[in-house]
Each structure stands twice: as C-alpha cells, then as structure tokens.
Motif scaffolding. Structure first.
Motif, PDB file in Angstrom:
ATOM      1  N   ARG A 131     -23.127   0.225  81.878  1.00  0.00           N
ATOM      2  CA  ARG A 131     -23.628   1.346  81.082  1.00  0.00           C
ATOM      3  C   ARG A 131     -24.714   0.895  80.117  1.00  0.00           C
ATOM      4  NH1 ARG A 131     -19.150   4.439  77.974  1.00  0.00           N
ATOM      5  NH2 ARG A 131     -21.028   5.521  77.268  1.00  0.00           N
ATOM      6  N   GLY A 132     -24.575  -0.301  79.598  1.00  0.00           N
ATOM      7  CA  GLY A 132     -25.559  -0.804  78.649  1.00  0.00           C
ATOM      8  C   GLY A 132     -25.252  -0.388  77.227  1.00  0.00           C
ATOM      9  N   VAL A 133     -25.993  -0.982  76.297  1.00  0.00           N
ATOM     10  CA  VAL A 133     -25.828  -0.701  74.873  1.00  0.00           C
ATOM     11  C   VAL A 133     -27.206  -0.516  74.253  1.00  0.00           C
ATOM     12  CG1 VAL A 133     -23.664  -1.996  74.699  1.00  0.00           C
ATOM     13  CG2 VAL A 133     -25.849  -3.168  74.308  1.00  0.00           C
ATOM     14  N   PRO A 134     -27.284   0.095  73.079  1.00  0.00           N
ATOM     15  CA  PRO A 134     -28.588   0.246  72.434  1.00  0.00           C
ATOM     16  C   PRO A 134     -29.173  -1.108  72.028  1.00  0.00           C
ATOM     17  CG  PRO A 134     -26.930   1.682  71.441  1.00  0.00           C
ATOM     18  CD  PRO A 134     -26.203   0.726  72.303  1.00  0.00           C
ATOM     19  N   ALA A 135     -30.473  -1.142  71.845  1.00  0.00           N
ATOM     20  CA  ALA A 135     -31.144  -2.354  71.380  1.00  0.00           C
ATOM     21  C   ALA A 135     -32.449  -1.958  70.698  1.00  0.00           C
ATOM     22  CB  ALA A 135     -31.423  -3.318  72.525  1.00  0.00           C
ATOM     23  N   LEU A 136     -32.782  -2.664  69.637  1.00  0.00           N
ATOM     24  CA  LEU A 136     -33.995  -2.378  68.884  1.00  0.00           C
ATOM     25  C   LEU A 136     -34.703  -3.678  68.531  1.00  0.00           C
ATOM     26  CD1 LEU A 136     -35.861  -0.431  67.235  1.00  0.00           C
ATOM     27  CD2 LEU A 136     -34.298  -0.807  65.294  1.00  0.00           C
ATOM     28  N   TRP A 137     -36.011  -3.696  68.774  1.00  0.00           N
ATOM     29  CA  TRP A 137     -36.847  -4.835  68.393  1.00  0.00           C
ATOM     30  C   TRP A 137     -37.957  -4.365  67.459  1.00  0.00           C
ATOM     31  CZ3 TRP A 137     -34.865  -4.237  73.235  1.00  0.00           C
ATOM     32  CH2 TRP A 137     -34.183  -5.329  73.801  1.00  0.00           C
ATOM     33  N   PHE A 138     -38.174  -5.096  66.386  1.00  0.00           N
ATOM     34  CA  PHE A 138     -39.377  -4.926  65.572  1.00  0.00           C
ATOM     35  C   PHE A 138     -40.399  -5.933  66.087  1.00  0.00           C
ATOM     36  CE2 PHE A 138     -36.107  -3.120  62.903  1.00  0.00           C
ATOM     37  CZ  PHE A 138     -36.740  -2.014  62.346  1.00  0.00           C
ATOM     38  N   VAL A 139     -41.588  -5.437  66.393  1.00  0.00           N
ATOM     39  CA  VAL A 139     -42.584  -6.242  67.096  1.00  0.00           C
ATOM     40  C   VAL A 139     -43.807  -6.449  66.204  1.00  0.00           C
ATOM     41  CG1 VAL A 139     -43.957  -6.458  69.197  1.00  0.00           C
ATOM     42  CG2 VAL A 139     -41.771  -5.238  69.254  1.00  0.00           C
ATOM     43  N   GLY A 140     -44.254  -7.703  66.145  1.00  0.00           N
ATOM     44  CA  GLY A 140     -45.419  -8.054  65.349  1.00  0.00           C
ATOM     45  C   GLY A 140     -46.668  -8.216  66.194  1.00  0.00           C
ATOM     46  N   ALA A 141     -47.639  -8.941  65.671  1.00  0.00           N
ATOM     47  CA  ALA A 141     -48.918  -9.140  66.343  1.00  0.00           C
ATOM     48  C   ALA A 141     -48.720  -9.847  67.674  1.00  0.00           C
ATOM     49  CB  ALA A 141     -49.849  -9.949  65.446  1.00  0.00           C
ATOM     50  N   GLY A 142     -49.477  -9.407  68.684  1.00  0.00           N
ATOM     51  CA  GLY A 142     -49.399 -10.033  69.990  1.00  0.00           C
ATOM     52  C   GLY A 142     -48.107  -9.787  70.729  1.00  0.00           C
ATOM     53  N   GLY A 143     -47.346  -8.779  70.327  1.00  0.00           N
ATOM     54  CA  GLY A 143     -46.085  -8.482  70.985  1.00  0.00           C
ATOM     55  C   GLY A 143     -44.969  -9.444  70.648  1.00  0.00           C
ATOM     56  N   LYS A 144     -45.152 -10.257  69.611  1.00  0.00           N
ATOM     57  CA  LYS A 144     -44.140 -11.238  69.238  1.00  0.00           C
ATOM     58  C   LYS A 144     -42.975 -10.565  68.523  1.00  0.00           C
ATOM     59  CE  LYS A 144     -43.566 -15.629  66.791  1.00  0.00           C
ATOM     60  NZ  LYS A 144     -44.234 -16.662  65.946  1.00  0.00           N
ATOM     61  N   ARG A 145     -41.771 -10.972  68.873  1.00  0.00           N
ATOM     62  CA  ARG A 145     -40.578 -10.387  68.257  1.00  0.00           C
ATOM     63  C   ARG A 145     -40.458 -10.824  66.811  1.00  0.00           C
ATOM     64  NH1 ARG A 145     -34.709 -11.630  70.727  1.00  0.00           N
ATOM     65  NH2 ARG A 145     -35.318 -13.749  70.167  1.00  0.00           N
ATOM     66  N   ALA A 146     -40.269  -9.842  65.929  1.00  0.00           N
ATOM     67  CA  ALA A 146     -40.072 -10.142  64.515  1.00  0.00           C
ATOM     68  C   ALA A 146     -38.603 -10.038  64.107  1.00  0.00           C
ATOM     69  CB  ALA A 146     -40.916  -9.197  63.656  1.00  0.00           C
ATOM     70  N   LEU A 147     -37.879  -9.095  64.737  1.00  0.00           N
ATOM     71  CA  LEU A 147     -36.489  -8.861  64.358  1.00  0.00           C
ATOM     72  C   LEU A 147     -35.817  -8.055  65.461  1.00  0.00           C
ATOM     73  CD1 LEU A 147     -34.748  -9.551  61.841  1.00  0.00           C
ATOM     74  CD2 LEU A 147     -35.252  -7.261  60.986  1.00  0.00           C
ATOM     75  N   ARG A 148     -34.550  -8.368  65.734  1.00  0.00           N
ATOM     76  CA  ARG A 148     -33.815  -7.660  66.777  1.00  0.00           C
ATOM     77  C   ARG A 148     -32.466  -7.182  66.248  1.00  0.00           C
ATOM     78  NH1 ARG A 148     -29.751  -8.254  70.668  1.00  0.00           N
ATOM     79  NH2 ARG A 148     -30.199  -7.214  72.646  1.00  0.00           N
ATOM     80  N   PHE A 149     -32.046  -6.001  66.719  1.00  0.00           N
ATOM     81  CA  PHE A 149     -30.740  -5.457  66.376  1.00  0.00           C
ATOM     82  C   PHE A 149     -29.949  -5.237  67.664  1.00  0.00           C
ATOM     83  CE2 PHE A 149     -33.079  -4.695  62.569  1.00  0.00           C
ATOM     84  CZ  PHE A 149     -32.137  -4.745  61.549  1.00  0.00           C
ATOM     85  N   ASP A 150     -28.740  -5.770  67.686  1.00  0.00           N
ATOM     86  CA  ASP A 150     -27.880  -5.784  68.864  1.00  0.00           C
ATOM     87  C   ASP A 150     -27.020  -4.525  68.912  1.00  0.00           C
ATOM     88  OD1 ASP A 150     -26.175  -6.339  70.930  1.00  0.00           O
ATOM     89  OD2 ASP A 150     -25.630  -8.339  70.230  1.00  0.00           O
ATOM     90  N   GLY A 151     -27.096  -3.806  70.022  1.00  0.00           N
ATOM     91  CA  GLY A 151     -26.329  -2.581  70.168  1.00  0.00           C
ATOM     92  C   GLY A 151     -24.843  -2.780  70.355  1.00  0.00           C
TER      93      GLY A 151
END
Length: 226
Positions: A131-151
């Motif tokens: 089924r999967g779970v939610p997920a959220l990424w805050f993305v910075g310059a060049g598509g680089k991950r800045a912060l992630r939240f685990d669903g």
C-alpha cells in the motif's frame, strides 16, 4: 532531546509553528516496532527463567538494548518546527535542519510504495506492505535533498500542511514506487530508502539466531549453565 518547541536552539531562529503526527499514525508506528518488541520479550523471558552462561547474557542484553532503541525511535514524540529561518525535524539527539531560503520546492508522495509493489502479491500481508506510506522531501538547489519526513511516523495531512507552509511549489504523486521516484528525481532517494526492508530483515535474522540459541539451551542445558 528534540521533542518540544522549547528545545529548539537559538541558532535556528525564533520558533513560529510546531507540527506533530496525528494520532492515527501511531498504528503504523506500533506495527513497525512489533519485531523488536517480540525479540526483547523472548530474550527477557529466557534470562528470567533460565540461567544461561555469561556470554549469552551479555549478547542478550545488547540485543535487547538495540531493540529498545529501535522501538523508541519509532514511538518517541515526533516533532517538526518552522522557525523564521529554518525548517527542522526532531531526532533522537538534536535536530535535522534546513534553511528555509535554501528550499526551492518539495516532493510529496501520498503513497510511496516499495520496490516491486506494482507486481502485486498474494495475501493480506503482501497487500498491506504494498500500500505504501506518505513521504515528503524538501529539495534544495540542483534537486539535492535538504530534509525528509518518513510516512511510517508522519501522516499525509500533516506533511501536506507542513509543505505548504514552506513553499507553494510541490511535485505531488498520489501513488508512486520508490524506484520510479528515484529515476524521476536523481539524488533524492537514499540507499536505505531503496531497501526499506533491510532493518526488518536484520531483525528477522536476529530472531532466528535467538530461536536457535533457545533450542540449543533446551537441548544442551549443561553447556549454557553457569
């Protein structure tokens, strides 16, 4: 600890708003700690009702300690904080922070599915896992991950609200597999996210080792007695 607004260090600016997962998200969190909890319970019962050798006692206590840390990492009060300069996620020790000015957009998946979920599966357990779970990424310059939240800890509604408070630019997926997300956003998905079952696999292996040790204790009690 990083569990309350008052715990935010001054270097991250003035706290503006705090976020906590909604209560129904604890269902997934409790399911995530079942293997570690069962393993700890088995080991404690073994230590109480048996008198194993010292090396086995030490090994058991180490495994119990690790299992309790894993359980606490899921069940501890989770918090996200917006300050006037940063967005933060509480960790077991300290904060994971990203400057708000560096966040260009967010990537939000309502249901991030594991690898191979599209192939389906038999049984209720397979369907539940896929089924999967939610997920959220805050993305910075060049598509680089800045912060992630685990669903597995956070719910979709809270993540949506948090995302909208930081930036109106959001790439949203109603349902997407982790491999597909990694292809569309190179560098966003980490190795551990591509192999989410690694930790549960290690716990399963630990349970198998414990069961083997229990069998050995019952078959050859003189070898494990003090």
């Amino acid at each position: 600890m990083a569990e309350h607004l008052r715990d935010v260090p001054e270097k991250y600016g003035r706290p503006v708003e705090g976020f906590h997962p909604r209560i129904h998200s604890y269902g997934r969190r409790f399911l995530a700690v079942v293997p570690a909890s069962l393993l700890s319970a088995v080991l404690v019962l073994l230590l109480v009702y048996r008198r194993p050798a010292v090396p086995f006692v030490v090994l058991s206590l180490v495994v119990v300690a690790v299992s309790l840390v894993i359980a606490y990492s899921y069940l501890r009060p989770a918090i996200a904080v917006l300050t006037d300069t940063h967005v933060l996620r509480g960790r077991m020790i300290g904060w994971k922070a990203a400057p708000r000015a560096a966040v260009e957009h967010t990537v939000f998946a309502e249901r991030l599915q594991p690898r191979g979920a599209g192939a389906g599966g038999r049984g209720a357990l397979a369907r539940f896992r896929n089924r999967g779970v939610p997920a959220l990424w805050f993305v910075g310059a060049g598509g680089k991950r800045a912060l992630r939240f685990d669903g597995r800890v956070w719910d979709a509604k809270t993540l949506q609200s948090l995302s909208s408070k930081v930036t109106p630019r959001t790439t949203r997926y109603a349902r997407i597999e982790i491999d597909d997300l990694a292809r569309r956003h190179p560098g966003l998905v980490g190795w551990q996210e591509l192999h989410p079952r690694l930790r549960s696999g290690l716990l399963t292996a630990a349970v198998a080792v414990v069961l083997a040790l229990i069998a050995a204790v019952n078959l050859w009690p003189e070898a494990f007695a003090l």
